[in-house]
Design an enzyme around this catalytic site. Structure first.
Site, PDB file in Angstrom:
ATOM      1  CG  HIS A  76      -0.213   0.241   2.499  1.00  0.00           C
ATOM      2  ND1 HIS A  76       0.406  -0.773   3.163  1.00  0.00           N
ATOM      3  CD2 HIS A  76       0.026   1.359   3.204  1.00  0.00           C
ATOM      4  CE1 HIS A  76       0.989  -0.286   4.243  1.00  0.00           C
ATOM      5  NE2 HIS A  76       0.775   1.009   4.300  1.00  0.00           N
TER       6      HIS A  76
HETATM    7  C1  UD1 Z   1      -2.333   4.935   6.009  1.00  0.00           C
HETATM    8  C2  UD1 Z   1      -1.057   5.390   6.718  1.00  0.00           C
HETATM    9  C3  UD1 Z   1       0.005   4.306   6.590  1.00  0.00           C
HETATM   10  C4  UD1 Z   1      -0.517   2.969   7.051  1.00  0.00           C
HETATM   11  C5  UD1 Z   1      -1.765   2.642   6.235  1.00  0.00           C
HETATM   12  C6  UD1 Z   1      -2.367   1.308   6.569  1.00  0.00           C
HETATM   13  C7  UD1 Z   1      -0.607   7.806   6.690  1.00  0.00           C
HETATM   14  C8  UD1 Z   1       0.239   8.854   6.105  1.00  0.00           C
HETATM   15  N1  UD1 Z   1      -0.521   6.591   6.116  1.00  0.00           N
HETATM   16  O1  UD1 Z   1      -2.048   4.835   4.621  1.00  0.00           O
HETATM   17  O2  UD1 Z   1       1.130   4.666   7.371  1.00  0.00           O
HETATM   18  O3  UD1 Z   1       0.471   1.986   6.878  1.00  0.00           O
HETATM   19  O4  UD1 Z   1      -2.725   3.672   6.511  1.00  0.00           O
HETATM   20  O5  UD1 Z   1      -3.450   1.038   5.744  1.00  0.00           O
HETATM   21  O6  UD1 Z   1      -1.337   8.055   7.617  1.00  0.00           O
HETATM   22  N2  UD1 Z   1      -9.282   4.390   1.654  1.00  0.00           N
HETATM   23  C9  UD1 Z   1     -10.485   3.766   1.540  1.00  0.00           C
HETATM   24  N3  UD1 Z   1     -11.084   3.338   2.695  1.00  0.00           N
HETATM   25  C10 UD1 Z   1     -10.540   3.526   3.899  1.00  0.00           C
HETATM   26  C11 UD1 Z   1      -9.314   4.189   4.005  1.00  0.00           C
HETATM   27  C12 UD1 Z   1      -8.691   4.614   2.873  1.00  0.00           C
HETATM   28  O7  UD1 Z   1     -11.019   3.570   0.445  1.00  0.00           O
HETATM   29  O8  UD1 Z   1     -11.141   3.091   4.913  1.00  0.00           O
HETATM   30  C13 UD1 Z   1      -8.597   4.824   0.404  1.00  0.00           C
HETATM   31  C14 UD1 Z   1      -8.932   6.228   0.013  1.00  0.00           C
HETATM   32  O9  UD1 Z   1      -8.956   6.284  -1.372  1.00  0.00           O
HETATM   33  C15 UD1 Z   1      -7.756   7.004   0.525  1.00  0.00           C
HETATM   34  C16 UD1 Z   1      -6.629   6.011   0.353  1.00  0.00           C
HETATM   35  O10 UD1 Z   1      -7.207   4.740   0.618  1.00  0.00           O
HETATM   36  O11 UD1 Z   1      -7.545   8.202  -0.137  1.00  0.00           O
HETATM   37  C17 UD1 Z   1      -5.475   6.228   1.279  1.00  0.00           C
HETATM   38  O12 UD1 Z   1      -5.910   6.259   2.639  1.00  0.00           O
HETATM   39  P1  UD1 Z   1      -5.034   7.060   3.726  1.00  0.00           P
HETATM   40  O13 UD1 Z   1      -5.581   6.870   5.072  1.00  0.00           O
HETATM   41  O14 UD1 Z   1      -4.824   8.460   3.271  1.00  0.00           O
HETATM   42  O15 UD1 Z   1      -3.616   6.372   3.613  1.00  0.00           O
HETATM   43  P2  UD1 Z   1      -3.218   4.831   3.564  1.00  0.00           P
HETATM   44  O16 UD1 Z   1      -2.602   4.568   2.243  1.00  0.00           O
HETATM   45  O17 UD1 Z   1      -4.318   3.928   3.999  1.00  0.00           O
END
Ligand code: UD1
Length: 407
Positions: free
Chosen positions: A206
């Site tokens: 991820h």
């Molecule tokens: C976040 C953390 C990362 C952790 C990871 C575990 C930061 C900077 N990054 O990254 O350190 O290892 O979580 O998963 O905080 N999304 C969904 N559903 C959700 C959550 C996210 O669809 O419940 C999608 C959205 O499109 C979102 C993208 O995932 O924009 C990224 O989510 P985000 O929380 O920004 O970062 P992660 O890549 O999950």
């Protein structure tokens, strides 16, 4: 009455906060509130973990959702500030390195509330990772820094953090692994996926550096395709990676691979079972490097660096980066020469949360019933004896506590 706010926001936070909330509940005269920022909001990224880990429902969900780095961080701060003003906690406890960690740390610190950071001191020395920025900044403003491995103590001292703020307590993620291992062993996820123990590869990806770049993601998929000719590949796919696979046109290619199984993100117990029984794990996660260390499962980390060096010196982890050749060369190597399983890292003994809570509340560590019986449960759960290594002798725990800032 001591008033403590514990914060969680994203998937890797839940297994870290669970044992801390549990240990706080066992101490009298402590009022604990659990605040979920809502950074992760899908059922499979959040709600499932509360059920699997028996975490009480959050007192409040701030519902911030997704956004750019700045928007997400700012949104958490804006929504967390009134909560701190309303409850005036004695401590705010943040865990890990996600955006919610930094946002709540900044909010608490600016309000003059004492801040505790669990999993402090880890450094990848790669400031292009948002998590590294979150780690460095959170540590700089924390009043108590709870550290999982000796490199964390060294990093914090080098950055000028006062020694008396640093406490080497072990790893709360391993507390959760140990207390749930027997339940995870009952999962029927292997039969649902039609795979046999130690005969499949498990993949998680991820990191933006791997899944937001078509070059890197394609190169990894090339390696996974070759591996899938050797053994089934199971890939529970993170929402961000799923979106990019489709945008990059890699999803359709993966679907044509006969032994490649793309599945929805799993709950904690099913994932733990799948990880413990894998022949090899390929990942860019931080926590999985630690969990495979304790499980004795070969782990290839598809990154150039790790903030968790103990998983390489004491564990089964090795770094490959994202090039096809490097991944395949490491894969062949671990298949022909499986890594030796050595002793568990110091204080990764299932009692880190007790030490943290004792330090915050000024009480003696209190073991849970489950922890008191954990060695029996674990040896029943894993007749291979791998689990024997996660029960350090009391002398070893004592020595290291003396060496690294006892709580
Ligand atoms: C976040 C953390 C990362 C952790 C990871 C575990 C930061 C900077 N990054 O990254 O350190 O290892 O979580 O998963 O905080 N999304 C969904 N559903 C959700 C959550 C996210 O669809 O419940 C999608 C959205 O499109 C979102 C993208 O995932 O924009 C990224 O989510 P985000 O929380 O920004 O970062 P992660 O890549 O999950």
């Amino acid at each position: 009455m001591l008033n403590i706010i514990c914060v969680c926001g994203a998937r890797p936070n839940f297994m870290k906060i669970a044992p801390i909330v549990g240990a706080l509940d066992r101490v009298p005269d402590v009022r604990t509130r659990l605040i979920h920022t809502g950074q992760h909001y899908d059922d499979r990224m959040s709600r499932l973990f509360f059920g699997d880990l028996g975490i009480p429902q959050p007192d409040l969900n701030l519902g911030v959702g997704s956004g750019s780095q700045a928007v997400q961080t700012a949104e958490v701060m804006t929504r967390f500030e009134p909560v701190c003003l309303q409850h005036a906690p004695d401590w705010v406890v943040v865990v890990g390195d996600v955006n919610s960690t930094l946002a709540c740390a900044l909010t608490a610190s600016k309000l003059g509330i004492r801040l505790a950071h669990v999993e402090a001191g880890l450094r990848s020395f790669d400031r292009t990772m948002p998590e590294e920025v979150n780690r460095v900044l959170t540590d700089a403003i924390s009043d108590r820094l709870f550290v999982t491995e000796p490199s964390g103590v060294e990093n914090l001292l080098r950055e000028g953090i006062a020694e008396e703020k640093i406490h080497f307590v072990g790893n709360v993620m391993i507390d959760t692994l140990m207390s749930t291992r027997a339940r995870a062993d009952l999962s029927d996820v292997l039969s649902i996926l039609s795979v046999r123990k130690k005969s499949y590869a498990l993949v998680t990806l991820h990191r933006p550096s791997n899944v937001d770049s078509k070059k890197a993601f394609s190169s990894i998929v090339d390696a996974l395709e070759t591996i899938s000719r050797d053994m089934p590949v199971i890939f529970p796919v993170h929402p961000r990676s799923k979106k990019n696979l489709n945008v990059m046109g890699l999803g359709a290619r993966i679907e044509r691979m006969p032994q490649f199984c793309l599945i929805e993100p799993l709950g904690y117990l099913d994932f733990l079972k799948l990880m413990a029984d894998a022949a090899v794990v390929l990942t860019d996660s931080g926590g999985i490097q630690e969990e495979t260390t304790i499980l004795g499962v070969p782990c290839l980390t598809l990154r150039k660096n790790t903030e968790r060096p103990i998983t390489i010196t004491h564990g089964t982890n090795r770094l490959t980066g994202s090039s096809t050749e490097a991944i395949l060369s490491a894969y062949r190597d671990v298949r022909s020469h499986p890594p030796c399983v050595s002793a568990a890292p110091d204080l990764w003994d299932g009692r880190a949360a007790e030490r943290i809570v004792a330090c915050l509340t000024g009480t003696e560590p209190v073991a849970s019933q489950q922890q008191q019986g954990s060695s029996i449960m674990l040896s029943l759960a894993d007749p291979s004896g791998i689990d024997g290594r996660i029960e350090p002798g009391p002398e070893r725990a004592c020595q290291s506590r003396q060496k690294h800032q006892p709580v």
